[in-house]
Design an enzyme around this catalytic site. Structure first.
Site, PDB file in Angstrom:
ATOM      1  N   CYS A  27      -1.912   8.239 -34.487  1.00 43.26           N
ATOM      2  CA  CYS A  27      -1.743   8.169 -33.026  1.00 43.26           C
ATOM      3  C   CYS A  27      -2.693   9.151 -32.329  1.00 43.26           C
ATOM      4  CB  CYS A  27      -0.291   8.500 -32.654  1.00 43.26           C
ATOM      5  SG  CYS A  27      -0.064   8.702 -30.876  1.00 43.26           S
ATOM      6  N   LYS A  54      11.837   3.170 -36.257  1.00 48.32           N
ATOM      7  CA  LYS A  54      11.982   4.584 -35.891  1.00 48.32           C
ATOM      8  C   LYS A  54      13.305   5.192 -36.355  1.00 48.32           C
ATOM      9  CE  LYS A  54       9.369   3.832 -31.650  1.00 48.32           C
ATOM     10  NZ  LYS A  54       9.413   3.668 -30.212  1.00 48.32           N
ATOM     11  N   VAL A  67       5.645   9.138 -29.493  1.00 44.13           N
ATOM     12  CA  VAL A  67       5.090  10.392 -29.997  1.00 44.13           C
ATOM     13  C   VAL A  67       3.788  10.663 -29.235  1.00 44.13           C
ATOM     14  CG1 VAL A  67       6.117  10.220 -32.283  1.00 44.13           C
ATOM     15  CG2 VAL A  67       3.885   9.187 -31.893  1.00 44.13           C
ATOM     16  N   SER A  81       1.679  13.819 -24.441  1.00 44.87           N
ATOM     17  CA  SER A  81       0.616  14.729 -24.902  1.00 44.87           C
ATOM     18  C   SER A  81       0.112  15.669 -23.808  1.00 44.87           C
ATOM     19  CB  SER A  81      -0.549  13.926 -25.485  1.00 44.87           C
ATOM     20  OG  SER A  81      -1.072  13.024 -24.524  1.00 44.87           O
TER      21      SER A  81
HETATM   22  N1  LIG Z   1       1.430   8.884 -22.496  1.00 44.00           N
HETATM   23  C1  LIG Z   1       1.910   9.163 -23.821  1.00 44.00           C
HETATM   24  C2  LIG Z   1       1.571   8.001 -24.727  1.00 44.00           C
HETATM   25  C3  LIG Z   1       2.154   8.151 -26.110  1.00 44.00           C
HETATM   26  C4  LIG Z   1       2.130   6.851 -26.888  1.00 44.00           C
HETATM   27  O1  LIG Z   1       1.951   5.754 -26.343  1.00 44.00           O
HETATM   28  N2  LIG Z   1       2.319   6.956 -28.211  1.00 44.00           N
HETATM   29  C5  LIG Z   1       2.440   5.767 -29.017  1.00 44.00           C
HETATM   30  C6  LIG Z   1       1.803   5.945 -30.386  1.00 44.00           C
HETATM   31  S1  LIG Z   1       0.065   6.207 -30.329  1.00 44.00           S
HETATM   32  C7  LIG Z   1       3.905   5.503 -29.309  1.00 44.00           C
HETATM   33  O2  LIG Z   1       4.686   6.428 -29.453  1.00 44.00           O
HETATM   34  N3  LIG Z   1       4.280   4.221 -29.429  1.00 44.00           N
HETATM   35  C8  LIG Z   1       5.604   3.836 -29.805  1.00 44.00           C
HETATM   36  C9  LIG Z   1       6.332   3.120 -28.723  1.00 44.00           C
HETATM   37  O3  LIG Z   1       5.765   2.969 -27.621  1.00 44.00           O
HETATM   38  O4  LIG Z   1       7.461   2.707 -28.965  1.00 44.00           O
HETATM   39  C10 LIG Z   1       1.298  10.468 -24.319  1.00 44.00           C
HETATM   40  O5  LIG Z   1       0.227  10.847 -23.835  1.00 44.00           O
HETATM   41  O6  LIG Z   1       1.913  11.135 -25.168  1.00 44.00           O
END
Ligand SMILES: N[C@@H](CCC(=O)N[C@@H](CS)C(=O)NCC(=O)O)C(=O)O
Length: 254
Positions: A27, A54, A67, A81
Protein backbone atom coordinates in the site's frame (compact mmCIF):
# COMPACT_ATOMS: atom_id res chain seq x y z
CA UNK A 1 9.45 -7.82 10.77
CA UNK A 2 7.10 -10.49 9.50
CA UNK A 3 5.78 -9.95 6.00
CA UNK A 4 2.73 -12.10 6.77
CA UNK A 5 -0.63 -10.38 6.50
CA UNK A 6 -3.07 -11.11 9.31
CA UNK A 7 -6.62 -11.93 8.32
CA UNK A 8 -10.08 -12.41 9.73
CA UNK A 9 -9.93 -14.74 12.72
CA UNK A 10 -6.25 -14.01 13.44
CA UNK A 11 -5.53 -12.62 16.89
CA UNK A 12 -4.25 -9.10 17.39
CA UNK A 13 -0.60 -9.45 18.43
CA UNK A 14 0.12 -8.15 21.94
CA UNK A 15 0.98 -4.48 22.23
CA UNK A 16 4.69 -4.08 22.99
CA UNK A 17 4.66 -0.46 24.13
CA UNK A 18 6.07 0.80 20.83
CA UNK A 19 4.17 2.82 18.27
CA UNK A 20 2.34 0.42 16.02
CA UNK A 21 1.48 0.92 12.36
CA UNK A 22 -1.21 -1.14 10.67
CA UNK A 23 -0.34 -1.47 7.02
CA UNK A 24 -0.38 -3.63 3.92
CA UNK A 25 3.04 -4.30 2.38
CA UNK A 26 2.12 -2.98 -1.07
CA UNK A 27 0.00 0.00 0.00
CA UNK A 28 1.54 3.32 -1.09
CA UNK A 29 -0.34 5.27 1.62
CA UNK A 30 0.99 3.00 4.35
CA UNK A 31 4.47 3.37 2.87
CA UNK A 32 4.24 7.14 3.38
CA UNK A 33 3.92 6.62 7.12
CA UNK A 34 6.60 3.93 7.25
CA UNK A 35 9.01 6.37 5.60
CA UNK A 36 8.24 9.09 8.14
CA UNK A 37 8.66 6.65 11.05
CA UNK A 38 12.00 5.59 9.52
CA UNK A 39 13.13 9.17 8.88
CA UNK A 40 12.46 10.01 12.53
CA UNK A 41 14.30 6.82 13.59
CA UNK A 42 11.34 5.90 15.77
CA UNK A 43 10.91 2.39 17.09
CA UNK A 44 7.69 0.84 15.89
CA UNK A 45 5.94 -2.43 15.21
CA UNK A 46 4.49 -3.02 11.80
CA UNK A 47 1.38 -5.16 11.47
CA UNK A 48 0.32 -6.14 7.97
CA UNK A 49 -3.29 -6.97 7.27
CA UNK A 50 -5.04 -8.77 4.43
CA UNK A 51 -7.32 -6.13 2.94
CA UNK A 52 -9.59 -8.71 1.29
CA UNK A 53 -10.19 -10.59 4.49
CA UNK A 54 -9.64 -8.03 7.21
CA UNK A 55 -9.16 -8.99 10.83
CA UNK A 56 -12.17 -7.76 12.81
CA UNK A 57 -9.97 -5.70 15.18
CA UNK A 58 -8.74 -3.36 12.45
CA UNK A 59 -11.99 -1.38 12.79
CA UNK A 60 -11.14 -0.44 16.34
CA UNK A 61 -8.03 1.32 15.03
CA UNK A 62 -9.30 2.51 11.66
CA UNK A 63 -13.09 3.02 11.48
CA UNK A 64 -13.16 2.71 7.68
CA UNK A 65 -10.94 -0.35 7.76
CA UNK A 66 -8.24 1.37 5.72
CA UNK A 67 -4.48 1.37 6.23
CA UNK A 68 -2.36 3.01 7.43
CA UNK A 69 -3.53 3.44 11.02
CA UNK A 70 -1.19 4.38 13.83
CA UNK A 71 -1.71 3.10 17.35
CA UNK A 72 0.02 5.82 19.36
CA UNK A 73 -1.02 4.45 22.78
CA UNK A 74 -2.44 1.05 23.57
CA UNK A 75 -5.90 0.87 22.00
CA UNK A 76 -5.79 4.46 20.70
CA UNK A 77 -5.19 5.18 17.06
CA UNK A 78 -5.42 7.70 14.25
CA UNK A 79 -5.70 6.92 10.56
CA UNK A 80 -5.00 8.43 7.13
CA UNK A 81 -1.39 8.80 5.94
CA UNK A 82 -1.40 12.60 5.82
CA UNK A 83 -2.98 12.95 9.25
CA UNK A 84 -0.55 10.40 10.72
CA UNK A 85 2.49 12.03 9.14
CA UNK A 86 1.73 15.55 10.31
CA UNK A 87 1.01 14.15 13.79
CA UNK A 88 4.36 12.31 13.82
CA UNK A 89 6.20 15.38 12.63
CA UNK A 90 4.68 17.56 15.34
CA UNK A 91 4.94 15.00 18.12
CA UNK A 92 8.50 13.93 17.27
CA UNK A 93 10.05 17.10 15.85
CA UNK A 94 13.52 15.71 15.03
CA UNK A 95 14.36 15.96 12.23
CA UNK A 96 11.65 18.42 11.20
CA UNK A 97 10.08 17.30 7.94
CA UNK A 98 8.01 20.38 7.13
CA UNK A 99 9.21 23.87 6.31
CA UNK A 100 8.92 26.53 9.00
CA UNK A 101 7.66 28.86 6.25
CA UNK A 102 3.83 28.69 5.98
CA UNK A 103 3.95 29.57 2.30
CA UNK A 104 6.35 26.71 1.54
CA UNK A 105 4.10 24.32 3.48
CA UNK A 106 1.14 25.51 1.41
CA UNK A 107 3.11 25.05 -1.82
CA UNK A 108 4.11 21.53 -0.76
CA UNK A 109 0.45 20.66 -0.23
CA UNK A 110 -0.39 22.02 -3.67
CA UNK A 111 2.23 19.83 -5.35
CA UNK A 112 0.71 16.79 -3.66
CA UNK A 113 -2.75 17.93 -4.72
CA UNK A 114 -1.74 18.43 -8.36
CA UNK A 115 0.23 15.20 -8.46
CA UNK A 116 -2.96 13.30 -7.54
CA UNK A 117 -3.99 13.28 -11.22
CA UNK A 118 -0.87 11.23 -12.06
CA UNK A 119 -1.65 8.90 -9.13
CA UNK A 120 -5.14 8.26 -10.34
CA UNK A 121 -3.87 7.64 -13.90
CA UNK A 122 -1.42 5.14 -12.41
CA UNK A 123 -4.25 3.25 -10.69
CA UNK A 124 -6.17 3.03 -13.94
CA UNK A 125 -3.12 1.84 -15.89
CA UNK A 126 -2.10 -0.72 -13.27
CA UNK A 127 -5.44 -2.09 -12.09
CA UNK A 128 -8.16 -1.11 -14.52
CA UNK A 129 -6.60 -1.28 -17.97
CA UNK A 130 -9.99 -1.62 -19.71
CA UNK A 131 -10.80 1.95 -18.61
CA UNK A 132 -7.59 3.36 -20.17
CA UNK A 133 -8.04 6.17 -22.66
CA UNK A 134 -5.45 8.48 -24.25
CA UNK A 135 -6.41 11.05 -21.58
CA UNK A 136 -5.12 8.73 -18.87
CA UNK A 137 -1.53 8.86 -20.16
CA UNK A 138 -1.91 12.61 -20.81
CA UNK A 139 -2.94 13.22 -17.18
CA UNK A 140 -0.09 11.06 -15.97
CA UNK A 141 2.46 13.01 -17.97
CA UNK A 142 0.94 16.34 -16.96
CA UNK A 143 1.48 15.34 -13.33
CA UNK A 144 5.06 14.25 -13.99
CA UNK A 145 5.88 17.40 -15.96
CA UNK A 146 4.53 19.55 -13.21
CA UNK A 147 6.58 17.72 -10.62
CA UNK A 148 9.72 17.98 -12.76
CA UNK A 149 9.16 21.73 -13.20
CA UNK A 150 8.92 22.15 -9.45
CA UNK A 151 12.09 20.11 -8.90
CA UNK A 152 13.91 22.29 -11.42
CA UNK A 153 12.55 25.53 -9.95
CA UNK A 154 13.56 24.57 -6.41
CA UNK A 155 16.98 23.44 -7.64
CA UNK A 156 17.67 21.33 -4.55
CA UNK A 157 18.31 17.59 -4.28
CA UNK A 158 14.89 16.99 -2.73
CA UNK A 159 11.73 19.08 -2.88
CA UNK A 160 12.30 19.87 0.80
CA UNK A 161 15.89 21.01 0.29
CA UNK A 162 19.12 19.11 0.87
CA UNK A 163 17.26 16.58 3.04
CA UNK A 164 13.98 14.91 2.13
CA UNK A 165 10.85 16.08 3.93
CA UNK A 166 7.18 15.28 4.19
CA UNK A 167 6.38 16.30 0.62
CA UNK A 168 9.09 13.93 -0.68
CA UNK A 169 7.92 11.04 1.50
CA UNK A 170 4.33 11.69 0.43
CA UNK A 171 5.04 11.48 -3.31
CA UNK A 172 7.72 8.80 -3.30
CA UNK A 173 5.60 5.65 -2.84
CA UNK A 174 3.78 6.48 -6.08
CA UNK A 175 6.95 7.24 -8.06
CA UNK A 176 8.29 3.89 -6.84
CA UNK A 177 5.23 2.16 -8.28
CA UNK A 178 5.18 4.17 -11.53
CA UNK A 179 8.47 2.45 -12.41
CA UNK A 180 6.59 -0.86 -12.58
CA UNK A 181 4.20 0.26 -15.33
CA UNK A 182 6.50 -0.48 -18.31
CA UNK A 183 6.96 -4.01 -16.90
CA UNK A 184 3.19 -4.40 -17.01
CA UNK A 185 3.20 -3.61 -20.72
CA UNK A 186 2.23 0.05 -20.25
CA UNK A 187 5.11 1.55 -22.23
CA UNK A 188 3.34 4.89 -22.69
CA UNK A 189 3.83 5.38 -18.94
CA UNK A 190 7.63 5.07 -19.09
CA UNK A 191 9.56 7.91 -17.45
CA UNK A 192 11.95 8.52 -20.36
CA UNK A 193 15.42 9.91 -19.72
CA UNK A 194 15.38 12.46 -22.54
CA UNK A 195 12.14 14.03 -21.32
CA UNK A 196 12.48 13.54 -17.58
CA UNK A 197 16.20 13.97 -16.80
CA UNK A 198 15.66 16.10 -13.68
CA UNK A 199 12.84 13.91 -12.41
CA UNK A 200 14.92 10.74 -12.86
CA UNK A 201 17.82 12.37 -10.99
CA UNK A 202 15.40 13.13 -8.16
CA UNK A 203 14.11 9.53 -8.23
CA UNK A 204 17.69 8.22 -7.96
CA UNK A 205 18.38 10.51 -5.01
CA UNK A 206 15.21 9.36 -3.25
CA UNK A 207 16.04 5.66 -3.84
CA UNK A 208 19.24 6.19 -1.87
CA UNK A 209 17.68 7.83 1.17
CA UNK A 210 18.13 5.43 4.12
CA UNK A 211 14.47 5.71 5.23
CA UNK A 212 13.36 4.78 1.70
CA UNK A 213 15.96 2.08 1.04
CA UNK A 214 14.86 0.18 4.12
CA UNK A 215 11.35 -0.33 2.76
CA UNK A 216 11.19 0.22 -1.00
CA UNK A 217 10.57 -2.63 -3.40
CA UNK A 218 11.91 -3.20 -6.89
CA UNK A 219 9.67 -2.50 -9.92
CA UNK A 220 9.42 -6.21 -10.76
CA UNK A 221 8.15 -6.99 -7.24
CA UNK A 222 5.47 -4.30 -7.56
CA UNK A 223 4.62 -5.63 -11.03
CA UNK A 224 4.23 -9.16 -9.66
CA UNK A 225 1.91 -8.06 -6.86
CA UNK A 226 -0.10 -5.88 -9.25
CA UNK A 227 -0.59 -8.79 -11.64
CA UNK A 228 -1.86 -10.97 -8.80
CA UNK A 229 -4.31 -8.25 -7.76
CA UNK A 230 -5.54 -7.75 -11.32
CA UNK A 231 -6.19 -11.49 -11.52
CA UNK A 232 -8.44 -11.07 -8.47
CA UNK A 233 -6.20 -12.90 -6.04
CA UNK A 234 -3.77 -10.40 -4.47
CA UNK A 235 -0.70 -12.24 -3.23
CA UNK A 236 -0.28 -10.24 -0.02
CA UNK A 237 2.14 -12.76 1.45
CA UNK A 238 4.44 -13.06 -1.57
CA UNK A 239 7.38 -11.67 0.43
CA UNK A 240 6.69 -13.76 3.51
CA UNK A 241 9.41 -16.27 4.14
CA UNK A 242 8.20 -17.48 7.53
CA UNK A 243 6.71 -20.66 6.05
CA UNK A 244 9.65 -21.47 3.87
CA UNK A 245 11.58 -23.87 5.91
CA UNK A 246 14.57 -25.85 5.58
CA UNK A 247 14.28 -29.44 4.44
CA UNK A 248 16.24 -31.75 6.65
CA UNK A 249 19.22 -33.13 4.77
CA UNK A 250 18.54 -36.73 3.89
CA UNK A 251 20.52 -39.32 5.75
CA UNK A 252 23.15 -40.86 3.56
CA UNK A 253 22.46 -44.48 2.73
CA UNK A 254 24.87 -46.66 4.59
N1 LIG B 1 -6.58 8.55 2.24
C1 LIG B 1 -6.09 7.34 2.84
C2 LIG B 1 -6.15 6.23 1.82
C3 LIG B 1 -5.78 4.89 2.40
C4 LIG B 1 -6.18 3.74 1.49
O1 LIG B 1 -6.98 3.88 0.56
N2 LIG B 1 -5.62 2.55 1.76
C5 LIG B 1 -6.03 1.38 1.04
C6 LIG B 1 -4.87 0.43 0.78
S1 LIG B 1 -3.62 1.11 -0.25
C7 LIG B 1 -6.99 0.58 1.89
O2 LIG B 1 -6.87 0.54 3.10
N3 LIG B 1 -7.95 -0.11 1.25
C8 LIG B 1 -8.86 -0.99 1.92
C9 LIG B 1 -10.27 -0.51 1.87
O3 LIG B 1 -10.52 0.58 1.31
O4 LIG B 1 -11.13 -1.22 2.38
C10 LIG B 1 -4.68 7.56 3.36
O5 LIG B 1 -3.99 8.45 2.86
O6 LIG B 1 -4.27 6.87 4.31
Amino acid sequence: MSEKHLKSGDALPPFTGKLRLFAMRFCPYAERSVLVLNAKKLEYDLIFIDLDNKPEWIYSFSPKGTVPALEYEEGKAIFDSNVINVYLDEKYPEPPLQSSDPLRRAQDKLIVELFAAAQSAYYTAAFNAQALTPTTAENYHKGLELLQKEIEARNTTYLSGDQPGLVDYTLWPFLERFLALPLLGKSEFTIEQDKYGALLKYIEAMKNVAAVKAYSLAPDTHAKFTESRVKGNPDYNMLDTSNVCCMRPRKKKE
